[in-house]
Design an enzyme around this catalytic site. Structure first.
Site, PDB file in Angstrom:
ATOM      1  N   TYR A  47      31.998  39.600  -1.071  1.00 25.55           N
ATOM      2  CA  TYR A  47      30.762  39.455  -1.846  1.00 25.55           C
ATOM      3  C   TYR A  47      30.572  40.684  -2.720  1.00 25.55           C
ATOM      4  CZ  TYR A  47      25.809  39.232  -3.003  1.00 25.55           C
ATOM      5  OH  TYR A  47      24.603  39.215  -3.685  1.00 25.55           O
ATOM      6  N   ASP A 103      39.396  31.262 -18.759  1.00 26.78           N
ATOM      7  CA  ASP A 103      38.077  30.618 -18.808  1.00 26.78           C
ATOM      8  C   ASP A 103      37.012  31.711 -18.884  1.00 26.78           C
ATOM      9  OD1 ASP A 103      36.143  28.650 -18.823  1.00 26.78           O
ATOM     10  OD2 ASP A 103      36.255  28.236 -16.675  1.00 26.78           O
TER      11      ASP A 103
END
Length: 281
Positions: A91, A189
């Protein structure tokens, strides 16, 4: 869903005390996991609807990490459970970059694009959004862009009933505008939702759609939907030989992403696609 996540975490030897929903886009369900270890993120989606999607993401993240350019979230675990596939990542506490941070982004992107190989493509088909993205080996950039990027999206658009005028003529006309140089590793992307910024560690890249391709793809996507200041592009240009880039023709490379959006989200992207085809025919 929480029981499912607890079962996966037990399988992977992770202790979880709290599960918090995160925004994860249209494809994945994402959750923040906190417990005795440092916080993690788990991404879940359908095992059968998007075969190997999260395994491919894990592979791509590891490959980007090897370039030692951007920070990349550590891949903790990846696998299948019941009808789901999952990916567990480090995270990253999100922050907001300041004006003075952005030149570093441009410099790091230039360094990433220096990772090169002779042929174009990738070891496997991967995904752009929820669409399969073919990556068969091509010797030239023109063949790669036309055969592996434009033609599959144009064919899908036609199947969906979108009639783009002069598309075949366009494919013939653009060959001379596609740079003839070795392939660069690209994120693939690179819109503003696919980076994170940590206040101490700097920029992270996430959700890649990598291939050995052309740098123009990343630059075009960055321009297409905004979110990247001019200083990032300036730092990029100052870090590369711009004479080898088609910066005047980024619209040509934006077309790929606009076709993807046409095929995913519909008619509202049709005019933008047709306008670029018209521009080059």
């Amino acid at each position: 869903m929480k029981q499912l996540i607890q079962s996966i975490c037990e399988l992977e030897g992770l202790s979880v005390q709290n599960i918090q929903v995160l925004s994860g886009g249209d494809i994945n369900q994402c959750f923040k996991l906190t417990g005795q270890q440092s916080p993690k993120v788990i991404k879940l989606n359908s095992l059968h609807r998007f075969p190997k999607m999260l395994r491919l993401e894990a592979k791509s993240l590891k490959e980007l990490c090897l370039t030692s350019t951007f920070n990349i979230p550590e891949v903790i675990a990846c696998g299948d459970y019941l009808q789901f596939q999952y990916l567990i990542l480090e995270y990253v506490e999100p922050g907001t970059p300041k004006t003075q941070d952005w030149p570093k982004f441009g410099e790091q992107l230039a360094q990433l694009h220096q990772t090169s190989q002779t042929n174009f493509g990738y070891t496997t088909t991967n995904y752009i959004g929820e669409l399969p993205q073919p990556n068969d080996t091509e010797v030239t950039a023109a063949d790669f862009y036309i055969r592996q990027r434009l033609q599959p999206q144009l064919k899908l658009a036609q199947q969906k009933g979108y009639r783009l005028a002069s598309a075949e003529t366009f494919l013939t006309e653009i060959t001379s505008l596609i740079p003839n140089r070795p392939a660069s590793l690209v994120h693939g992307d690179l819109w503003s939702g696919n980076y994170l910024f940590h206040s101490k560690k700097g920029f992270y890249l996430i959700d890649p759609s990598i291939a050995y391709s052309l740098a123009e793809f990343d630059l075009a996507m960055m321009q297409l939907f905004g979110g990247f200041p001019a200083s990032a592009f300036e730092a990029y240009r100052n870090s590369v030989n711009t004479s080898q880039l088609q910066l005047k023709h980024l619209d040509l490379f934006k077309l790929y992403y606009l076709l993807v959006h046409l095929n995913l989200f519909g008619q509202s992207y049709f005019s933008a696609c047709q306008n670029i085809i018209n521009k080059y025919t």
